[in-house]
Enzyme design. Structure first.
Site, PDB file in Angstrom:
ATOM      1  N   HIS A   1      -5.141  -5.026  -0.962  1.00  0.00           N
ATOM      2  CA  HIS A   1      -5.254  -3.791  -0.458  1.00  0.00           C
ATOM      3  C   HIS A   1      -5.442  -3.946   0.840  1.00  0.00           C
ATOM      4  O   HIS A   1      -5.124  -2.775   1.897  1.00  0.00           O
ATOM      5  CB  HIS A   1      -6.152  -2.252  -1.498  1.00  0.00           C
ATOM      6  CG  HIS A   1      -7.249  -2.489  -0.145  1.00  0.00           C
ATOM      7  ND1 HIS A   1      -8.347  -3.786   0.009  1.00  0.00           N
ATOM      8  CD2 HIS A   1      -8.033  -2.486   0.049  1.00  0.00           C
ATOM      9  CE1 HIS A   1      -8.810  -3.772   1.044  1.00  0.00           C
ATOM     10  NE2 HIS A   1      -9.622  -2.349   0.512  1.00  0.00           N
ATOM     11  N   GLY A   2      -5.075  -5.059   1.656  1.00  0.00           N
ATOM     12  CA  GLY A   2      -4.588  -4.851   2.607  1.00  0.00           C
ATOM     13  C   GLY A   2      -4.896  -6.509   2.994  1.00  0.00           C
ATOM     14  O   GLY A   2      -5.085  -7.316   2.060  1.00  0.00           O
ATOM     15  N   ALA A   3      -5.501  -6.765   4.609  1.00  0.00           N
ATOM     16  CA  ALA A   3      -5.315  -8.483   4.966  1.00  0.00           C
ATOM     17  C   ALA A   3      -6.859  -8.758   4.712  1.00  0.00           C
ATOM     18  O   ALA A   3      -7.404  -9.587   4.833  1.00  0.00           O
ATOM     19  CB  ALA A   3      -5.503  -8.572   6.036  1.00  0.00           C
TER      20      ALA A   3
ATOM     21  N   GLU B   1      -0.889   6.521  11.304  1.00  0.00           N
ATOM     22  CA  GLU B   1       0.374   6.241  12.485  1.00  0.00           C
ATOM     23  C   GLU B   1       1.090   6.666  12.067  1.00  0.00           C
ATOM     24  O   GLU B   1       2.053   6.567  10.274  1.00  0.00           O
ATOM     25  CB  GLU B   1      -0.305   4.892  12.368  1.00  0.00           C
ATOM     26  CG  GLU B   1      -0.200   3.895  11.449  1.00  0.00           C
ATOM     27  CD  GLU B   1      -1.327   2.441  11.081  1.00  0.00           C
ATOM     28  OE1 GLU B   1      -1.945   2.347  11.488  1.00  0.00           O
ATOM     29  OE2 GLU B   1      -0.820   1.390  10.349  1.00  0.00           O
TER      30      GLU B   1
ATOM     31  N   PRO C   1      -1.391  -2.959   3.993  1.00  0.00           N
ATOM     32  CA  PRO C   1      -0.807  -2.591   5.716  1.00  0.00           C
ATOM     33  C   PRO C   1      -1.812  -3.894   6.150  1.00  0.00           C
ATOM     34  O   PRO C   1      -2.926  -4.901   4.884  1.00  0.00           O
ATOM     35  CB  PRO C   1      -2.306  -1.904   5.261  1.00  0.00           C
ATOM     36  CG  PRO C   1      -3.524  -1.553   4.854  1.00  0.00           C
ATOM     37  CD  PRO C   1      -2.458  -1.723   3.339  1.00  0.00           C
TER      38      PRO C   1
ATOM     39  N   PHE D   1      -6.917   5.614   9.294  1.00  0.00           N
ATOM     40  CA  PHE D   1      -6.118   5.975  10.179  1.00  0.00           C
ATOM     41  C   PHE D   1      -4.675   6.916   9.715  1.00  0.00           C
ATOM     42  O   PHE D   1      -5.056   7.449   8.977  1.00  0.00           O
ATOM     43  CB  PHE D   1      -5.598   4.222  10.519  1.00  0.00           C
ATOM     44  CG  PHE D   1      -5.158   3.876   9.807  1.00  0.00           C
ATOM     45  CD1 PHE D   1      -3.703   3.883   9.393  1.00  0.00           C
ATOM     46  CD2 PHE D   1      -5.594   2.995   8.801  1.00  0.00           C
ATOM     47  CE1 PHE D   1      -2.727   3.258   8.429  1.00  0.00           C
ATOM     48  CE2 PHE D   1      -4.747   1.783   8.202  1.00  0.00           C
ATOM     49  CZ  PHE D   1      -3.666   1.988   8.129  1.00  0.00           C
TER      50      PHE D   1
ATOM     51  N   ASP E   1     -16.025   5.131  -1.057  1.00  0.00           N
ATOM     52  CA  ASP E   1     -14.893   6.217  -0.678  1.00  0.00           C
ATOM     53  C   ASP E   1     -14.236   6.531  -2.575  1.00  0.00           C
ATOM     54  O   ASP E   1     -13.087   5.648  -2.288  1.00  0.00           O
ATOM     55  CB  ASP E   1     -14.058   5.604   0.327  1.00  0.00           C
ATOM     56  CG  ASP E   1     -13.640   6.780   1.298  1.00  0.00           C
ATOM     57  OD1 ASP E   1     -13.363   7.777   0.597  1.00  0.00           O
ATOM     58  OD2 ASP E   1     -12.636   6.179   2.000  1.00  0.00           O
TER      59      ASP E   1
ATOM     60  N   HIS F   1      -4.397   6.371   5.972  1.00  0.00           N
ATOM     61  CA  HIS F   1      -4.999   5.430   4.912  1.00  0.00           C
ATOM     62  C   HIS F   1      -6.809   6.200   5.230  1.00  0.00           C
ATOM     63  O   HIS F   1      -6.735   6.307   6.197  1.00  0.00           O
ATOM     64  CB  HIS F   1      -5.341   3.830   5.144  1.00  0.00           C
ATOM     65  CG  HIS F   1      -6.544   3.326   5.143  1.00  0.00           C
ATOM     66  ND1 HIS F   1      -7.306   2.536   5.394  1.00  0.00           N
ATOM     67  CD2 HIS F   1      -6.978   3.875   3.788  1.00  0.00           C
ATOM     68  CE1 HIS F   1      -7.836   1.658   4.250  1.00  0.00           C
ATOM     69  NE2 HIS F   1      -7.777   2.733   3.260  1.00  0.00           N
TER      70      HIS F   1
END
EC number: 6.5.1.8
Length: 476
Positions: A393-395, A228, A369, A226, A146, A254
């Protein structure tokens, strides 16, 4: 005889090199045994032989042709015996698979430096959360499928109570102005200058995806993607956003480069693996030299895909801003799954791959996020040298998709969403918050990498109803 209509150009379009391979293929197809094959079947067979020559080495008819596509042993690239030293953040809760993949990447002859972020988990080639700097080369699977996947945040001058008072209205906006997965597209997609780029004419794999790129503009992928609505809390007065400390309505998206990016990644990964045969454990780390035609083609295609992903977010936020009747006070956008030309602290020029890692150079803004029930963070990079100016870039995933579906029930997910006051449209158990690491723990391990300017807490989340492909807060 149908196969006699085949010409060298037909084989060149399949990627057959000039010379012996084309001659052999045409000679063999002239054999009486193959006289009943139609042109399409013949081309399909030749494609299979090129893609998997090992399967035809014992076939007396096709053996000689198959050998043309088997890399010579002398061409195999040898890994360095020693793993170059690299920094690991939050090492205690990084899975062994991600660590092993990063170790392998640090043995490549082209590797200059690397780092592993605290959200790291196993992927293909470079682990998600891996940062790799190499010399004059680009690794398609070091970028990922991606290409240019990104976060985009719009902050609106509307109070927090707006979320509670207008919940149904905001949900309807998401239904009306977002599209997800492989089948949902807008009846009248927006036009964008990105669609007029010369790469759509000059690069074959890109040219073949232009129609899909037109139709998918402004849409989001499945699984991990997503859009949101949520609560933005700006906590730092000294920020580059120009937004005072306080609470605001926020829109966070995202998504990435859709079918265009996937086609580019698949095509050039195959090319790289043919040009750069590596040992089995490293085969997905095959690279393209930037001095070659293939390397330059991929570089141009990758940058196009990244800008296409940005155009999709631009359209999402334009549509929803218009529906809301408000212009954003500020925007933040950052991307991962990409490669950048940068100068390392020691002065060496490098290609820095960030697969599931956020650029965090001095003063660079981004959004990291958490999950659909945990806050994300608006951050400013500190330019840390050891992390190659990167952050998570996230959890990051704690459970695989299969594990999440096995271990989390629909009831558990519904109860958690209710307790956290989150409305979910679509989504699936594979994206349940329990499948992800604790974002607070992740952030604690990268205090040296970023400064926190504020947070974003999700309230109304829309995802693809199919619930498959990628991982929401740490995908390929």
């Amino acid at each position: 005889m149908a196969t006699l209509k085949l010409r060298g150009n037909d084989l060149r379009k399949l990627g057959y090199p000039e010379g012996r391979a084309i001659t052999l293929a045409l000679d063999i197809l002239a054999d009486r045994q193959l006289s009943k094959l139609d042109k399409g079947s013949a081309l399909a067979l030749l494609q299979k032989i090129k893609d998997d020559p090992y399967a035809y080495l014992r076939d007396s008819l096709w053996r000689d042709l198959a050998k043309e596509f088997v890399p010579e042993p002398s061409r195999n690239v040898v890994l360095n015996p020693q793993v170059k030293d690299y920094r690991r953040y939050g090492e205690a809760f990084i899975e062994d698979g991600a660590r092993r993949q990063m170790d392998t990447a640090m043995q490549l002859p082209v590797t200059l430096d690397g780092a592993l972020m605290p959200d790291a988990h196993q992927g293909y080639g470079l682990p998600i959360g891996g940062v790799l700097a190499v010399d004059n080369a680009v690794i398609p699977y070091g970028v990922g499928m991606d290409i240019g996947c990104r976060m985009a945040l719009s902050i609106f001058d509307l109070p927090p109570r707006y979320l509670g008072q207008r919940t149904q209205e905001l949900k309807k906006m998401l239904h009306a102005h977002t599209r997800f997965g492989g089948k949902e597209v807008f009846k009248h997609p927006a036009d964008d200058p990105i669609l007029d780029r010369p790469e759509f004419k000059e690069i074959a794999v890109v040219r073949g995806k232009r129609e899909a790129a037109i139709n998918q503009l402004g849409s989001s992928g499945s699984g991990n993607h997503f859009v949101e609505w949520g609560l933005v809390d700006i906590t730092t007065e000294d920020n580059e956003l120009g937004v005072p400390v306080g609470q605001y309505l926020g829109l966070l998206s995202h998504s990435g480069s859709r079918g265009l990016g996937a086609a580019i990644a698949q095509h050039y990964t195959k090319v790289a693996m043919e040009k750069c045969p590596l040992p089995p454990e490293a085969r997905y780390l095959a690279w393209l030299d930037l001095d070659t035609q293939e390397g330059q083609e991929y570089w141009r295609a990758m940058n196009l895909a990244g800008e296409y992903a940005s155009a999709c977010h631009r359209d999402i936020h334009r549509r929803l801003s218009q529906a809301l009747g408000e212009k954003p006070l500020a925007k933040v956008e950052n991307h991962h799954n990409f490669a950048w030309k940068e100068t390392l602290p020691d002065g060496r020029e490098a290609i820095v791959h960030r697969k599931g890692a956020t650029p965090a150079g001095q003063g660079v803004l981004g959004v990291i996020p958490g999950s659909m029930t945990a806050p994300g963070y608006i951050v400013r990079g500190r330019g840390e040298r050891d992390s190659i100016q990167s952050a998570s870039h996230g959890a990051g995933r704690r459970l695989s998709r299969t594990q999440a579906k096995q271990q989390v029930s629909e009831g558990e997910l519904r109860r958690l969403l209710r307790d956290k006051g989150v409305e979910l449209i679509g989504g699936g158990l594979d994206e349940a918050p329990m499948a992800y690491k604790d974002i607070h723990q992740v952030m604690a391990h990268q205090q040296d990498l970023v400064d926190v300017l504020g947070s974003f807490t999700p309230r109304i989340v829309r995802m693809d109803a199919g619930g498959s492909g990628g991982s929401k807060y740490g995908g390929e």
